[in-house]
Design a protein around this motif. Structure first.
Motif, PDB file in Angstrom:
ATOM      1  N   GLU A 263      -3.787   0.020  -9.774  1.00  0.00           N
ATOM      2  CA  GLU A 263      -2.354   0.091 -10.124  1.00  0.00           C
ATOM      3  C   GLU A 263      -1.572   0.969  -9.155  1.00  0.00           C
ATOM      4  OE1 GLU A 263      -2.163   1.044 -14.301  1.00  0.00           O
ATOM      5  OE2 GLU A 263      -2.866  -0.947 -14.853  1.00  0.00           O
ATOM      6  N   THR A 264      -1.866   0.867  -7.851  1.00  0.00           N
ATOM      7  CA  THR A 264      -1.094   1.608  -6.848  1.00  0.00           C
ATOM      8  C   THR A 264       0.261   0.908  -6.668  1.00  0.00           C
ATOM      9  OG1 THR A 264      -1.862   0.270  -5.010  1.00  0.00           O
ATOM     10  CG2 THR A 264      -3.221   2.175  -5.576  1.00  0.00           C
ATOM     11  N   GLU A 265       1.152   1.568  -5.907  1.00  0.00           N
ATOM     12  CA  GLU A 265       2.481   0.991  -5.678  1.00  0.00           C
ATOM     13  C   GLU A 265       2.340  -0.387  -5.013  1.00  0.00           C
ATOM     14  OE1 GLU A 265       4.994   3.712  -3.523  1.00  0.00           O
ATOM     15  OE2 GLU A 265       6.520   2.134  -3.307  1.00  0.00           O
ATOM     16  N   LEU A 266       1.419  -0.468  -4.012  1.00  0.00           N
ATOM     17  CA  LEU A 266       1.178  -1.748  -3.331  1.00  0.00           C
ATOM     18  C   LEU A 266       0.667  -2.790  -4.325  1.00  0.00           C
ATOM     19  CD1 LEU A 266       0.694  -3.514  -0.737  1.00  0.00           C
ATOM     20  CD2 LEU A 266      -1.609  -2.507  -0.658  1.00  0.00           C
ATOM     21  N   GLY A 267      -0.278  -2.390  -5.175  1.00  0.00           N
ATOM     22  CA  GLY A 267      -0.864  -3.309  -6.148  1.00  0.00           C
ATOM     23  C   GLY A 267       0.188  -3.849  -7.104  1.00  0.00           C
ATOM     24  N   LEU A 268       1.067  -2.958  -7.560  1.00  0.00           N
ATOM     25  CA  LEU A 268       2.102  -3.391  -8.509  1.00  0.00           C
ATOM     26  C   LEU A 268       3.053  -4.384  -7.844  1.00  0.00           C
ATOM     27  CD1 LEU A 268       2.831   0.036 -10.268  1.00  0.00           C
ATOM     28  CD2 LEU A 268       1.515  -1.903 -11.158  1.00  0.00           C
ATOM     29  N   LYS A 269       3.343  -4.159  -6.559  1.00  0.00           N
ATOM     30  CA  LYS A 269       4.246  -5.077  -5.837  1.00  0.00           C
ATOM     31  C   LYS A 269       3.564  -6.425  -5.570  1.00  0.00           C
ATOM     32  CE  LYS A 269       7.033  -1.686  -3.350  1.00  0.00           C
ATOM     33  NZ  LYS A 269       7.056  -0.884  -2.127  1.00  0.00           N
ATOM     34  N   ALA A 270       2.235  -6.388  -5.336  1.00  0.00           N
ATOM     35  CA  ALA A 270       1.534  -7.601  -4.889  1.00  0.00           C
ATOM     36  C   ALA A 270       1.094  -8.513  -6.032  1.00  0.00           C
ATOM     37  CB  ALA A 270       0.291  -7.193  -4.067  1.00  0.00           C
TER      38      ALA A 270
ATOM     39  N   ALA B 253       2.145 -10.100  -8.807  1.00  0.00           N
ATOM     40  CA  ALA B 253       2.770 -11.362  -9.243  1.00  0.00           C
ATOM     41  C   ALA B 253       2.584 -12.451  -8.180  1.00  0.00           C
ATOM     42  CB  ALA B 253       4.252 -11.137  -9.520  1.00  0.00           C
ATOM     43  N   PHE B 254       2.682 -12.071  -6.910  1.00  0.00           N
ATOM     44  CA  PHE B 254       2.483 -13.060  -5.826  1.00  0.00           C
ATOM     45  C   PHE B 254       1.055 -13.587  -5.883  1.00  0.00           C
ATOM     46  CE2 PHE B 254       5.774 -10.185  -4.132  1.00  0.00           C
ATOM     47  CZ  PHE B 254       6.761 -11.102  -3.796  1.00  0.00           C
ATOM     48  N   MET B 255       0.113 -12.668  -6.054  1.00  0.00           N
ATOM     49  CA  MET B 255      -1.301 -13.056  -6.052  1.00  0.00           C
ATOM     50  C   MET B 255      -1.631 -13.953  -7.244  1.00  0.00           C
ATOM     51  SD  MET B 255      -2.919  -9.461  -4.861  1.00  0.00           S
ATOM     52  CE  MET B 255      -4.609 -10.012  -4.701  1.00  0.00           C
ATOM     53  N   ASP B 256      -1.131 -13.579  -8.417  1.00  0.00           N
ATOM     54  CA  ASP B 256      -1.424 -14.374  -9.620  1.00  0.00           C
ATOM     55  C   ASP B 256      -0.904 -15.801  -9.476  1.00  0.00           C
ATOM     56  OD1 ASP B 256      -2.740 -12.335 -10.793  1.00  0.00           O
ATOM     57  OD2 ASP B 256      -1.120 -11.741 -12.153  1.00  0.00           O
ATOM     58  N   ALA B 257       0.219 -15.971  -8.759  1.00  0.00           N
ATOM     59  CA  ALA B 257       0.790 -17.315  -8.592  1.00  0.00           C
ATOM     60  C   ALA B 257       0.140 -18.059  -7.433  1.00  0.00           C
ATOM     61  CB  ALA B 257       2.291 -17.192  -8.354  1.00  0.00           C
ATOM     62  N   GLY B 258      -0.675 -17.359  -6.643  1.00  0.00           N
ATOM     63  CA  GLY B 258      -1.286 -17.995  -5.466  1.00  0.00           C
ATOM     64  C   GLY B 258      -0.340 -18.023  -4.280  1.00  0.00           C
ATOM     65  N   ASP B 259       0.742 -17.222  -4.355  1.00  0.00           N
ATOM     66  CA  ASP B 259       1.684 -17.152  -3.224  1.00  0.00           C
ATOM     67  C   ASP B 259       1.302 -16.012  -2.281  1.00  0.00           C
ATOM     68  OD1 ASP B 259       3.263 -19.244  -4.154  1.00  0.00           O
ATOM     69  OD2 ASP B 259       4.439 -17.929  -5.442  1.00  0.00           O
ATOM     70  N   LEU B 260       1.888 -16.028  -1.093  1.00  0.00           N
ATOM     71  CA  LEU B 260       1.595 -14.954  -0.145  1.00  0.00           C
ATOM     72  C   LEU B 260       2.392 -13.708  -0.500  1.00  0.00           C
ATOM     73  CD1 LEU B 260       1.490 -16.730   3.347  1.00  0.00           C
ATOM     74  CD2 LEU B 260      -0.407 -16.149   1.817  1.00  0.00           C
ATOM     75  N   VAL B 261       1.770 -12.555  -0.333  1.00  0.00           N
ATOM     76  CA  VAL B 261       2.442 -11.269  -0.458  1.00  0.00           C
ATOM     77  C   VAL B 261       3.353 -11.147   0.782  1.00  0.00           C
ATOM     78  CG1 VAL B 261       1.994  -8.772  -0.499  1.00  0.00           C
ATOM     79  CG2 VAL B 261       0.482 -10.342  -1.752  1.00  0.00           C
ATOM     80  N   PRO B 262       4.576 -10.558   0.622  1.00  0.00           N
ATOM     81  CA  PRO B 262       5.500 -10.528   1.767  1.00  0.00           C
ATOM     82  C   PRO B 262       4.902  -9.882   3.022  1.00  0.00           C
ATOM     83  CG  PRO B 262       6.644  -9.922  -0.245  1.00  0.00           C
ATOM     84  CD  PRO B 262       5.189 -10.039  -0.601  1.00  0.00           C
ATOM     85  N   ASP B 263       5.290 -10.459   4.170  1.00  0.00           N
ATOM     86  CA  ASP B 263       4.753 -10.026   5.465  1.00  0.00           C
ATOM     87  C   ASP B 263       4.872  -8.517   5.683  1.00  0.00           C
ATOM     88  OD1 ASP B 263       3.887 -12.489   6.439  1.00  0.00           O
ATOM     89  OD2 ASP B 263       5.810 -12.968   7.387  1.00  0.00           O
ATOM     90  N   ASP B 264       6.037  -7.919   5.330  1.00  0.00           N
ATOM     91  CA  ASP B 264       6.216  -6.500   5.676  1.00  0.00           C
ATOM     92  C   ASP B 264       5.188  -5.618   4.964  1.00  0.00           C
ATOM     93  OD1 ASP B 264       7.491  -7.131   3.319  1.00  0.00           O
ATOM     94  OD2 ASP B 264       9.146  -5.720   3.582  1.00  0.00           O
ATOM     95  N   LEU B 265       4.855  -5.956   3.708  1.00  0.00           N
ATOM     96  CA  LEU B 265       3.853  -5.155   2.972  1.00  0.00           C
ATOM     97  C   LEU B 265       2.487  -5.283   3.639  1.00  0.00           C
ATOM     98  CD1 LEU B 265       4.547  -5.936  -0.812  1.00  0.00           C
ATOM     99  CD2 LEU B 265       5.063  -3.851   0.448  1.00  0.00           C
ATOM    100  N   ILE B 266       2.144  -6.520   4.011  1.00  0.00           N
ATOM    101  CA  ILE B 266       0.818  -6.776   4.590  1.00  0.00           C
ATOM    102  C   ILE B 266       0.710  -6.152   5.981  1.00  0.00           C
ATOM    103  CG2 ILE B 266      -0.691  -8.641   5.448  1.00  0.00           C
ATOM    104  CD1 ILE B 266      -0.630  -8.632   2.476  1.00  0.00           C
ATOM    105  N   ILE B 267       1.768  -6.252   6.753  1.00  0.00           N
ATOM    106  CA  ILE B 267       1.715  -5.719   8.121  1.00  0.00           C
ATOM    107  C   ILE B 267       1.587  -4.184   8.077  1.00  0.00           C
ATOM    108  CG2 ILE B 267       3.085  -5.420  10.250  1.00  0.00           C
ATOM    109  CD1 ILE B 267       4.020  -8.401   9.741  1.00  0.00           C
TER     110      ILE B 267
END
Ligand code: AMP
Length: 208
Positions: A42-49, A51-65
């Motif tokens: 439940e880190t800040e990154l985890g909380l942001k990511a 919903a994208f992951m559950d839907a099978g969508d990509l997490v936004p580029d800026d977070l991943i980069i």
């Protein structure tokens, strides 16, 4: 040696990466594993990511980069890396080029594990993962064959989400095949075979 592993979700990238880590001592970086741990913690990154992951969508580029920029600079990457699940967009590929160039470590190969999408839907629907050690097994594994831990089905391995992940792969990630072909780094391996047979080809292609 620095390698990018390309291929649809379920193509067997994680399995091949684990073998390469054992044989070549490379550092395995899986953005999916990092994100799943962040969701669990439940880190800040985890909380942001999540919903994208559950839907099978990509997490936004800026977070991943941002995440990768920090990870690839850690001391355990000095002998080389296997990047599994990154890059997934052309924007991420361009960012990776710049990260590696800053570190003075060029990419040696982009290895595409090529598998028919219908085979993937079947594979992923029966895929199970160990909660303790992350071992990848199948629905027939009652317990983890490596550590005895509990096997579970990833939230995003149900058929609807798998089909969306494959669509996302086609749209966002498959253009990377052309990107790396253009850089003369692409190696394609038929992934629709037993993992040990696939690995023989992988080793041969990398000259290991
Ligand atoms: P994976 O384990 O590689 O299949 O990744 C699981 C999920 O994590 C993906 O469906 C995405 O939601 C997210 N993810 C992993 N890597 C990336 C990436 N490089 N860019 C965007 N999202 C990612």
């Amino acid at each position: 040696m620095n390698i990018v592993l390309l291929g649809a979700p379920g193509a067997g990238k994680g399995t091949q990466a684990a073998k390469l880590v054992e044989d070549a001592g490379l550092c395995h970086i899986s953005t999916g594993d990092i994100l799943r741990q962040a969701v669990k913690d439940e880190t800040e990154l985890g909380l942001k990511a999540k919903a994208f992951m559950d839907a099978g969508d990509l997490v936004p580029d800026d977070l991943i980069i941002d995440l990768m920029r920090e990870r690839i600079d850690q001391p355990d990457t000095a002998k080389g890396v296997i990047l599994d699940g990154f890059p997934r967009t052309t924007t991420q590929a361009v960012a990776l080029d710049s990260m590696l160039s800053d570190l003075g470590r060029p990419l040696d190969a982009a290895l595409l594990i090529d598998v028919d999408p219908e085979v993937i839907v079947k594979r992923l629907s029966s895929r199970r993962m160990c909660r303790e050690c992350g071992h990848i097994g199948t629905a027939s594994d009652a317990k983890c064959p490596v550590c005895g831990g509990e096997m579970y089905q990833r939230d995003d391995d149900n058929e609807t989400t798998v089909r969306n992940r494959l669509d996302v792969y086609e749209k966002s990630t498959s253009p990377l095949v052309d990107y790396y072909r253009g850089c003369d780094l692409l190696i394609t391996i038929d992934g629709d075979r037993d993992p040990d047979v696939v690995y023989k080809d992988v080793k041969g292609a990398l000259g290991l």
